[in-house]
Design a protein around this motif. Structure first.
Motif, short mmCIF file in Angstrom:
data_model
loop_
_atom_site.label_atom_id
_atom_site.label_comp_id
_atom_site.label_asym_id
_atom_site.label_seq_id
_atom_site.Cartn_x
_atom_site.Cartn_y
_atom_site.Cartn_z
N ARG A 1 1.01 -0.83 -0.48
CA ARG A 1 0.22 -0.27 0.05
C ARG A 1 0.07 1.16 -0.05
N ILE A 2 1.74 0.93 0.86
CA ILE A 2 3.11 2.59 0.57
C ILE A 2 3.12 2.56 -0.22
N LEU A 3 4.26 1.63 -1.32
CA LEU A 3 4.46 1.60 -2.08
C LEU A 3 4.22 1.88 -3.46
N GLY A 4 2.30 1.85 -3.54
CA GLY A 4 1.66 2.16 -3.76
C GLY A 4 0.53 3.37 -4.09
N GLU A 5 1.21 3.99 -3.66
CA GLU A 5 0.49 5.20 -2.71
C GLU A 5 1.11 5.88 -4.33
N THR A 6 0.11 7.39 -4.99
CA THR A 6 1.07 8.16 -5.94
C THR A 6 0.46 9.73 -4.88
N ASP A 7 -0.07 9.61 -3.88
CA ASP A 7 -1.12 11.47 -4.24
C ASP A 7 0.33 11.61 -2.69
N LEU A 8 0.65 12.35 -2.99
CA LEU A 8 1.96 13.41 -2.34
C LEU A 8 1.44 13.81 -0.48
N ASP A 9 0.23 13.76 -0.42
CA ASP A 9 -0.03 15.02 0.70
C ASP A 9 0.06 13.45 1.75
N ILE A 10 -1.15 13.10 1.15
CA ILE A 10 -1.16 11.21 1.82
C ILE A 10 0.21 10.39 2.20
N LEU A 11 0.96 10.74 1.49
CA LEU A 11 2.66 9.96 2.06
C LEU A 11 3.04 10.92 2.70
N ASP A 12 3.01 12.35 2.07
CA ASP A 12 3.80 12.88 3.45
C ASP A 12 2.99 12.79 4.64
N GLN A 13 1.65 11.93 4.77
CA GLN A 13 0.83 12.60 5.90
C GLN A 13 1.40 11.11 6.85
N TRP A 14 1.49 10.44 5.96
CA TRP A 14 1.94 9.23 6.38
C TRP A 14 3.08 8.75 6.68
N LEU A 15 4.33 9.93 6.40
CA LEU A 15 5.63 10.48 6.58
C LEU A 15 6.11 10.69 8.42
#
Length: 309
Positions: free
Chosen positions: A276-290
């Motif tokens: 799920r982490i590697l498949g996400e392309t939304d930068l805002d969501i990835l920043d939140q997960w970070l």
């Protein structure tokens, strides 16, 4: 009397060209009915004289000659059309002055008239003569363009006359004086440019081509305009591709950073969470997960609030 019968195999004789017809005089035109005027114009347009045949042969100067005058016509039409200026620009259209034989300049311009298409320019019908004539000289009779037409066009009251000499790469400009005398005066060159009062433009030769300027703005041809638009589209597509590449790089960096932080902290990462982490392309969501990766006790805590109730 019936026409003679042609024997089989006998060649068909072409009609003998007649003498070039003249346009009706002003008095004759004024006395005509509308129907008679239409018939007179149709007769002139449909006539073929030896003089016209000779003129057409003299005009056959090859592609450089044809390309230059058509490019000039199309460039001027597009320029005035975009600005809504009422000016007719034609190429290879026959002009008929009252009581005169027709003549065919390479390009003509007439200001303050309907710019729509014509079969010919009949001065009596239009109520106005030609304001500007442009001849393109390539390989034809030099004296026609530079000597005879200078006297002829001035006598007919054509306000401006320009000759573009392709082999020599220069322009000669003529203008009638304000005194009303029908004898041309030379238009002076200013830094290689010749101003046309009729067109409100400057003519010059650059890189072996006739060009027009409105102040410092160069008039582009339709082909150049299409090329410019194509280059703009290509540049925009290239920027989009670069932005997409940068976005993909950013996605990869954030995904790798999230996995690295979880790994350093010893947080277990299942295959489902990793995918799920590697498949996400939304930068805002990835920043939140970070940000959550720094405190999450389990990888699944990254996704809280995003999986529904």
């Amino acid at each position: 009397m019936s026409a003679p019968i042609r024997k089989p195999g006998e060649p068909i004789e072409a009609p003998i060209p007649q003498e070039a017809p003249r346009a009706p005089t002003e008095a004759a035109w004024a006395a005509m009915t509308p129907a008679q005027r239409e018939q007179a114009i149709a007769a002139l347009v449909g006539s073929v004289s030896q003089e016209e045949i000779d003129e057409r042969e003299a005009m056959a100067e090859g592609d450089p000659h044809l390309d230059a005058k058509m490019e000039a016509r199309d460039t001027l039409r597009a320029w005035f059309g975009r600005r809504g200026r009422r000016i007719y620009v034609g190429a290879e259209i026959k002009v008929y002055s009252p009581g005169e034989k027709g003549f065919t300049p390479d390009v003509i311009a007439v200001a303050d008239v309907d710019p729509g298409p014509r079969q010919c320019w009949m001065v009596s019908a239009e109520g106005k003569g030609v304001d500007l004539a442009l001849e393109v000289h390539h390989a034809g009779d030099w004296r026609k363009d530079f000597v005879r037409n200078v006297a002829k066009y001035a006598a007919l009251g054509i306000r401006e006359y320009f000759v573009y000499d392709i082999p020599r790469g220069h322009i000669k400009g003529h203008r009638l004086p304000s005194t009303g005398v029908r004898r041309y005066e030379s238009i002076p060159s200013r830094a290689g440019r010749y101003r046309s009062e009729v067109l409100d433009l400057e003519l010059t030769v650059e890189s072996g081509r006739l060009r027009f300027y409105a102040g410092t703005a160069e008039l582009v041809t339709s082909g150049e305009l299409v090329g410019k638009l194509e280059r703009m589209v290509e540049a925009a597509e290239a920027r989009i591709e670069q932005e997409q590449a940068r976005a993909q790089e950013a996605v990869g960096r954030l995904s790798a950073a999230i996995l690295m932080i979880l790994g350093v902290r010893g947080v277990p990462i299942g295959e489902e969470a990793r995918g799920r982490i590697l498949g996400e392309t939304d930068l805002d969501i990835l920043d939140q997960w970070l940000q959550r990766a720094a405190t999450a006790a389990a990888a699944e805590e990254l996704f809280r609030g995003q999986d529904g109730p």
